[in-house]
Each structure stands twice: as structure tokens, then as C-alpha cells.
Design a protein around this motif. Structure first.
Motif, mmCIF file in Angstrom:
data_model
loop_
_atom_site.group_PDB
_atom_site.id
_atom_site.type_symbol
_atom_site.label_atom_id
_atom_site.label_comp_id
_atom_site.label_asym_id
_atom_site.label_seq_id
_atom_site.Cartn_x
_atom_site.Cartn_y
_atom_site.Cartn_z
ATOM 1 N N LYS A 235 0.824 -1.209 0.000
ATOM 2 C CA LYS A 235 0.000 0.000 0.000
ATOM 3 C C LYS A 235 0.861 1.265 0.000
ATOM 4 N N ASP A 236 0.199 2.401 -0.278
ATOM 5 C CA ASP A 236 0.893 3.693 -0.207
ATOM 6 C C ASP A 236 1.386 3.927 1.217
ATOM 7 N N ARG A 237 2.669 4.163 1.342
ATOM 8 C CA ARG A 237 3.273 4.423 2.651
ATOM 9 C C ARG A 237 4.495 5.306 2.480
ATOM 10 N N LEU A 238 4.916 5.862 3.606
ATOM 11 C CA LEU A 238 6.165 6.623 3.667
ATOM 12 C C LEU A 238 7.078 5.961 4.687
ATOM 13 N N SER B 159 13.919 9.835 3.086
ATOM 14 C CA SER B 159 12.501 9.482 3.130
ATOM 15 C C SER B 159 12.098 8.985 1.750
ATOM 16 N N VAL B 160 11.314 7.917 1.717
ATOM 17 C CA VAL B 160 10.782 7.374 0.468
ATOM 18 C C VAL B 160 9.283 7.196 0.644
ATOM 19 N N VAL B 161 8.508 7.608 -0.364
ATOM 20 C CA VAL B 161 7.055 7.501 -0.259
ATOM 21 C C VAL B 161 6.484 6.909 -1.537
ATOM 22 N N LYS B 162 5.496 6.054 -1.370
ATOM 23 C CA LYS B 162 4.722 5.518 -2.493
ATOM 24 C C LYS B 162 3.369 6.210 -2.479
ATOM 25 N N THR C 94 5.259 17.274 -1.279
ATOM 26 C CA THR C 94 4.711 17.884 -0.070
ATOM 27 C C THR C 94 4.658 16.873 1.067
ATOM 28 N N MET C 95 4.323 15.624 0.748
ATOM 29 C CA MET C 95 4.295 14.586 1.779
ATOM 30 C C MET C 95 5.693 14.297 2.310
ATOM 31 N N LEU C 96 6.678 14.261 1.429
ATOM 32 C CA LEU C 96 8.054 14.041 1.884
ATOM 33 C C LEU C 96 8.478 15.140 2.855
ATOM 34 N N GLY D 291 5.666 7.922 -6.819
ATOM 35 C CA GLY D 291 6.401 7.962 -5.561
ATOM 36 C C GLY D 291 7.554 8.937 -5.636
ATOM 37 N N GLY D 292 8.294 9.004 -4.565
ATOM 38 C CA GLY D 292 9.431 9.914 -4.537
ATOM 39 C C GLY D 292 10.368 9.586 -3.392
ATOM 40 N N LEU D 293 11.551 10.170 -3.454
ATOM 41 C CA LEU D 293 12.494 10.029 -2.345
ATOM 42 C C LEU D 293 13.239 11.346 -2.160
#
Length: 300
Positions: free
Chosen positions: A9-12, A25-28, A57-59, A180-182
């Protein structure tokens, strides 16, 4: 939902290199971006641009506390006009754009995705505990491509050397594959050259959506991004496209209008739309009349 779907699932995830020199930090955000695309009927251009902005923004919000939140706004001269993305530390993300249908002329060989926003102003606002007003800072948009502009902002305004990757994958049918992003940030005392080395590595790093499509999850991506350095996990949490709008908040927003404006609404219901999530609510004429009565009472 089976166990594999739940685990993917989407998580950070947040970590720190064992030498203490870098935070990562890595986020899906795959479902976050899909939800934004559906809620706002976004063009492919806006899906990618807003998707990257919400991911970034979430990162950044992951560095806040509790329900503190951060908002990114970009106002440019491109066809999108403006975008707003907001996230808080608990993983709630939302956003919208000025022109959801905006597209570019891809037959022009010189067109770039940054032309969607164009040149203008990037503004970050942080809502922090124990501070009456948000902390706001602005900087000129350099490229309009989200990734380099936010990295530039962090270096100039926050004075935090950072390496940033943001990706939204689109398939041949125009559907979001993964997103996603990091973000890697240098800690005080870290050797100057190391962040440059990591930034250079990320320049040839596979796209995050491709890694996710290949079955790699945020843990593997985090370890690969800083290898050969070792990383220790600090925290992980779910993230969602989530808006706290409600019927009560819509009515409260109407009550803030002037008495003259409220009187103009008497005798008919009002449809109110949340910009962030496109939720629509109809406030009945009886409810409008009650709001008018309460406003009149406050005037007396």
C-alpha cells in the motif's frame, strides 16, 4: 485485500544513514495520485504535475510534528495556471489545480513538462504548533518541473542541501501505473562532497514508478538510494488522499460571508464544492435561512 496488496500500500518510510550524515525518506503515492486524477478529472499533464507536487509535499511534511501541515503553491504563466498541494505529518495529502484540463502541444519538439506551470512564484506555507500565523516563504520558479524547483527552494530558503526524485508513471491507456518519490537531506556535520555524490547518483537512478512496477517496495528503494552507505529505519506510516471537508465546515464557510451576500442567497439552496477534493454538498434553503438568522443575531 490480500496480504501482498496490504504490504504494498501507499506508505512513507523514513531512515537515517548509520553514520548519521543523511536523512532519507521514500514515499509511495500511487493511490493518492489515482484518487486526485479521478476526483478532479485531471488531464495527463496535471496528473503528473500535481502528482509530483503532492508527493513532494508529503516528503517535506514527514519532518513536521503531529498534525502540523505544509502547503505548496505554484503560480505560473503556463496553461495550468496554479497548483496547490498540502500534506500533514500523519499522512493526509490533498491538492488541486487551476485548470484541470490543461495540456501541452506535444507535437512541438521543444515543449517540456515544466511549461505546464511555466515561470512564476513558488510559495511554501507551514502551519506549526504554538504559532498563530503560518510560516510562509516564496521563491521564483526556475523550471516549473516541480522536482528541480523544490530542490532549489530547499537549498535557497531552507539552506538544506537535498537530493530529490519525484516520479509519476503513465501507461499507454493514460492510466497511472505507480507514483512515488524520495528525498535525501544532509545532516549537520556531514562531509560536503557526499551530498553531491548522492545527487549525481540519483541523476542516473531508475524512476521510482519503474522500481515500484518491478515489485521493489520503499524499503528496497531506500537502501538502494544510499548504497554503499547503510541506513536505519526510523519510522513508517500509511499515506492517503484525504480531505477533512465536511457538511459542518461547508456551513461554517457560508457563515463567514457578509450579511448582504447571505441575504442574496435566501430562498434557495446552495451547492458548495471543496476545491481540494471536489466533494459537493447542497445546503438547503432552510439551512441558509438559519445561517442568515444567526448572522443577523450577531449584528444586534
Amino acid at each position: 485485500m490480500n496480504i501482498e496488496e496490504y504490504n504494498f500500500k501507499d506508505r512513507l518510510i523514513k531512515g537515517i544513514t548509520t553514520d548519521g550524515h543523511f536523512k532519507i525518506s521514500v514515499v509511495k503515492t500511487t493511490e493518492v495520485v489515482k484518487t486526485a486524477k479521478s476526483n478532479h478529472s485531471l488531464s495527463l499533464l496535471n496528473t503528473v504535475v500535481l502528482g509530483k507536487a503532492m508527493t513532494a509535499t508529503m516528503l517535506l511534511a514527514s519532518e513536521l510534528k503531529g498534525e502540523e501541515r505544509i502547503q505548496l503553491r505554484m503560480d505560473g504563466d503556463g496553461p495550468i495556471g496554479f497548483l496547490v498541494a498540502e500534506a500533514n505529518q500523519v499522512g493526509e495529502i490533498r491538492g488541486y489545480v487551476g485548470n484541470p484540463a490543461a495540456e501541452l502541444d506535444y507535437t512541438n519538439p521543444e515543449v517540456q513538462i515544466g511549461d505546464g506551470i511555466g515561470l512564476g512564484i513558488l510559495t511554501f506555507s507551514k502551519v506549526l504548533y504554538n504559532e498563530a500565523e503560518p510560516r510562509t516563504s516564496s521563491i521564483e520558479i526556475v523550471n516549473g518541473d516541480i522536482t528541480s524547483d523544490i530542490a532549489h527552494y530547499l537549498a535557497q530558503s531552507e539552506q538544506i542541501p537535498s537530493a530529490l526524485l519525484l516520479d509519476v508513471g503513465i501507461d499507454e491507456e493514460g492510466e497511472v501505473t505507480h507514483a512515488g518519490g524520495l528525498m535525501i537531506q544532509r545532516m549537520p556535520g556531514a562531509p560536503d562532497g557526499q551530498i553531491d555524490m548522492l545527487q549525481e547518483r540519483l541523476g542516473s537512478f531508475p524512476a521510482i514508478d519503474e522500481l515500484l512496477s518491478d515489485g521493489q517496495y520503499i524499503d528496497e528503494i531506500m537502501a538502494k538510494a544510499v548504497s554503499p552507505l547503510k541506513v536505519k529505519e526510523l519510522n513508517r506510516q500509511p499515506v492517503d488522499f484525504f480531505c477533512r471537508c465536511s457538511r459542518k465546515r461547508f456551513k461554517n464557510a457560508l457563515s463567514l460571508l457578509s450579511l448582504d451576500d447571505l441575504k442574496d442567497m435566501e430562498g434557495e439552496g446552495q451547492e458548495v464544492v471543496c476545491q481540494y477534493c471536489n466533494t459537493k454538498e447542497t445546503i438547503s434553503k432552510e439551512e441558509v435561512e438559519q445561517i442568515v438568522l444567526e448572522a443577523q443575531a450577531k449584528m444586534n
